[in-house]
Write an enzyme that holds these catalytic residues in place. Structure first.
Site, PDB file in Angstrom:
ATOM      1  N   GLY A  86       0.789  -1.217   0.000  1.00  0.00           N
ATOM      2  CA  GLY A  86       0.000   0.000   0.000  1.00  0.00           C
ATOM      3  C   GLY A  86       0.820   1.265   0.000  1.00  0.00           C
ATOM      4  N   ARG A  87       2.123   1.162   0.281  1.00  0.00           N
ATOM      5  CA  ARG A  87       2.976   2.343   0.272  1.00  0.00           C
ATOM      6  C   ARG A  87       4.391   1.976  -0.148  1.00  0.00           C
ATOM      7  NH1 ARG A  87       3.042   3.213   6.746  1.00  0.00           N
ATOM      8  NH2 ARG A  87       3.681   1.121   7.327  1.00  0.00           N
ATOM      9  N   LYS A 107       9.987   2.011   0.115  1.00  0.00           N
ATOM     10  CA  LYS A 107       8.889   2.173   1.062  1.00  0.00           C
ATOM     11  C   LYS A 107       8.619   3.658   1.283  1.00  0.00           C
ATOM     12  CE  LYS A 107       7.385   0.534   5.604  1.00  0.00           C
ATOM     13  NZ  LYS A 107       7.746  -0.320   6.761  1.00  0.00           N
ATOM     14  N   ASP A 119      -2.301   6.650   2.882  1.00  0.00           N
ATOM     15  CA  ASP A 119      -1.862   7.702   1.967  1.00  0.00           C
ATOM     16  C   ASP A 119      -0.645   7.282   1.143  1.00  0.00           C
ATOM     17  OD1 ASP A 119       0.240   7.798   3.803  1.00  0.00           O
ATOM     18  OD2 ASP A 119      -0.383   9.686   4.704  1.00  0.00           O
ATOM     19  N   GLY A 120      -0.164   6.053   1.359  1.00  0.00           N
ATOM     20  CA  GLY A 120       0.954   5.567   0.551  1.00  0.00           C
ATOM     21  C   GLY A 120       2.308   6.111   0.951  1.00  0.00           C
ATOM     22  N   ARG A 177       5.745 -12.982   1.189  1.00  0.00           N
ATOM     23  CA  ARG A 177       5.294 -13.210   2.565  1.00  0.00           C
ATOM     24  C   ARG A 177       4.395 -14.447   2.620  1.00  0.00           C
ATOM     25  NH1 ARG A 177       5.125  -7.533   4.175  1.00  0.00           N
ATOM     26  NH2 ARG A 177       5.974  -6.342   2.443  1.00  0.00           N
ATOM     27  N   ASP A 245       1.194 -11.476   7.115  1.00  0.00           N
ATOM     28  CA  ASP A 245       1.714 -10.668   6.000  1.00  0.00           C
ATOM     29  C   ASP A 245       3.046 -10.013   6.356  1.00  0.00           C
ATOM     30  OD1 ASP A 245      -0.343  -9.184   7.666  1.00  0.00           O
ATOM     31  OD2 ASP A 245       0.645  -7.500   6.703  1.00  0.00           O
ATOM     32  N   ASN A 246       3.532 -10.239   7.572  1.00  0.00           N
ATOM     33  CA  ASN A 246       4.819  -9.669   7.981  1.00  0.00           C
ATOM     34  C   ASN A 246       5.896 -10.727   8.182  1.00  0.00           C
ATOM     35  OD1 ASN A 246       3.786  -7.076   7.965  1.00  0.00           O
ATOM     36  ND2 ASN A 246       3.239  -7.098  10.119  1.00  0.00           N
ATOM     37  N   ASP A 255       9.430  -6.013   7.865  1.00  0.00           N
ATOM     38  CA  ASP A 255       8.259  -5.238   8.272  1.00  0.00           C
ATOM     39  C   ASP A 255       8.153  -5.057   9.774  1.00  0.00           C
ATOM     40  OD1 ASP A 255       7.403  -4.545   5.824  1.00  0.00           O
ATOM     41  OD2 ASP A 255       5.707  -5.897   5.727  1.00  0.00           O
TER      42      ASP A 255
END
Length: 488
Positions: A86-87, A107, A119-120, A177, A245-246, A255
């Protein structure tokens, strides 16, 4: 650099190709020359001259093929559905100087289709923390993502307050992941066989020699994850948010946002202020690793030859692998061989640390001041500080334990004991207070403290002149350790 972009050639449902969104007026924060040399980045004049522009999203080299990965995951034990980059963007894949594939992942690069309500972007404080932590873990010998460098900008980012936007070029052996398979299972199950082949051929090619490559691959992931978490426990590292997901398929730390290194020893320590139930407390990390793998493995039952029974066989070595790696490491931290007598005295030491809330890092390092005080004045001072906090029964417990410990090591060459103590117990870890001082200075445009900590953490097992007293000072007794926000 030797580009080896392979992910971009997979099924396009797995990602979204796009360039980064530039930051406003990006400026250098810190550049990791060691990682740059490892990647071959330093051999390209254009990359060296324009690294700030690249990390700031203003310039994309011709051989970069940026994309945002799709993945899913379980967060705090609950199915969270589609997540994804997402970012961040996977900018390129390269072969390093060891012929090891490395991902370059930017990142803070702006909005993607997977940004959801975000907001990315990334803010300076979290960028500095991740930059220094990846560097620290690598130098401690723990598999982890690292970073090429980071930049700060004039792009305003709203979190709890307005903050400066920043970007980090993360470098990792993989950004795949456990959550990638969860996404495939839910949204594109027809890709499972192809993607599994990609993971095996790219990251575990030795498994092709097995009669059952998929099962061999799954067992390798289980074993690497167990060893990684054992390494965390030994060094006193708490990841803080071990969602599926991490966790990487390669057993490398990634992450880490609300991470922390243990100071005063409290196994129940929760370092993430959003973890209200203590799910990801330090002492729970081994069990959570098992839980995540247990959630992940059944998705492979769609593949030929994979059954519930064979998956149980893959997961079965997790506990034994973790315990063996942890117990061997714990004995080495005391300079002792892995045997029952050593484990008894090691667990007694942990109990003494916990009962008196003594500093974990300083406590183990101070043993050098007990074993060979004349040759180790720094550690002798640590020992004096440590024991000054003990009174009455606690002081007697320490004296009894130290007597037994000194008697135990008499059976082994003293040089061997000292070397083991030195090489398994760092003098420095990235305490949250250290990172915060660097962040405070950086928010005023001063990055000298980031640079000093980078140099200090480059040799964590060596006592250094650039260290200050604050670098090894724990919080006051019974003072709560600093909780860290997930917002970044």
């Amino acid at each position: 650099m030797r580009y080896h972009n392979t992910y971009v050639h997979l099924d396009p449902r797995l990602y979204h190709q796009q360039p980064p969104t530039p930051l406003k007026n990006p400026r250098a924060g810190h550049f990791n020359l060691s990682v740059a040399e490892q990647l071959g980045w330093t051999e390209d004049e254009d990359l060296m001259a324009r690294w700030v522009d690249i990390l700031g999203g203003e310039y994309v080299p011709a051989q970069f093929e940026p994309l945002a990965m799709a993945y899913a995951g379980h967060q705090f034990g609950q199915w969270a559905g589609q997540l994804g980059d997402g970012r961040g963007l996977l900018m390129a894949q390269v072969l390093d100087d060891n012929d090891q594939l490395q991902d370059l992942h930017l990142k803070g690069s702006g909005l993607t289709p997977y940004s959801r309500m975000g907001d990315g972007r990334a803010v300076l404080r979290s960028t500095i923390r991740e930059y220094l932590c990846g560097h620290a873990l690598n130098q401690l010998g723990i598999p982890s993502s690292n970073a090429l460098g980071f930049v700060v900008s004039d792009t305003p980012i709203r979190r709890e307050c307005m903050e400066a936007g920043a970007a980090l070029m993360r470098v990792a052996d993989s950004h795949i992941r456990l959550g990638h398979i969860e996404w495939i299972a839910s949204f594109a199950p027809d890709l499972l066989s192809e993607f599994t082949d990609y993971m095996i051929d790219t990251y575990y090619p030795e498994c092709r020699d097995s009669d059952t490559p998929v099962l061999a691959f799954l067992q390798k992931v289980v074993e690497r994850t167990a060893r990684m978490i054992a390494d965390w426990q030994l060094i006193g590292f708490a990841h803080g948010v071990m969602n599926t997901d991490n966790l990487s398929i390669t057993g490398s730390t990634m992450d880490f946002g609300p991470f922390g290194f243990m100071e005063r020893f409290n196994p129940a320590w929760i370092n993430n202020h959003s973890d209200h139930t203590g799910r990801y407390a330090y002492q729970n990390q081994p069990a959570i690793g098992h839980w995540n793998l247990n959630i992940w493995l059944p998705h492979f039952m769609r593949l030929e030859g994979v059954t519930r029974e064979t998956l149980a066989d893959c997961l079965a070595p997790y506990e034994a692998t973790f315990m063996q790696h942890y117990q061997q490491g714990l004995c080495r931290k005391l300079g002792l061989p892995h045997q029952s007598e050593s484990l008894t005295i090691a667990f007694e030491w942990l109990t003494l640390l916990e009962d008196n809330l003594l500093d974990y890092t300083n406590g183990f390092r101070a043993l050098l001041g007990l074993v060979a005080p004349d040759e180790h004045p720094y550690e002798q001072q640590l020992l004096l500080t440590l024991t000054s906090e003990l009174q009455g029964e606690a002081l007697q417990a320490w004296e009894d334990w130290s007597t037994r410990y000194l008697a135990q090591i008499q059976s082994f060459p003293i040089e061997q004991v000292i070397n083991s103590l030195k090489t398994n117990n760092p003098a420095y870890v990235l305490r949250n207070s250290m990172a915060q001082r660097a962040i405070t200075a950086a928010e005023q445009g001063q990055f000298e403290e980031v640079a000093r900590l980078y140099d200090l953490l480059a040799s964590p097992y060596t006592v250094q002149d650039i260290a200050t007293a604050l670098d090894s000072s724990p919080p006051a007794p019974n003072a709560p350790q600093m909780p860290i926000s997930c917002s970044s």
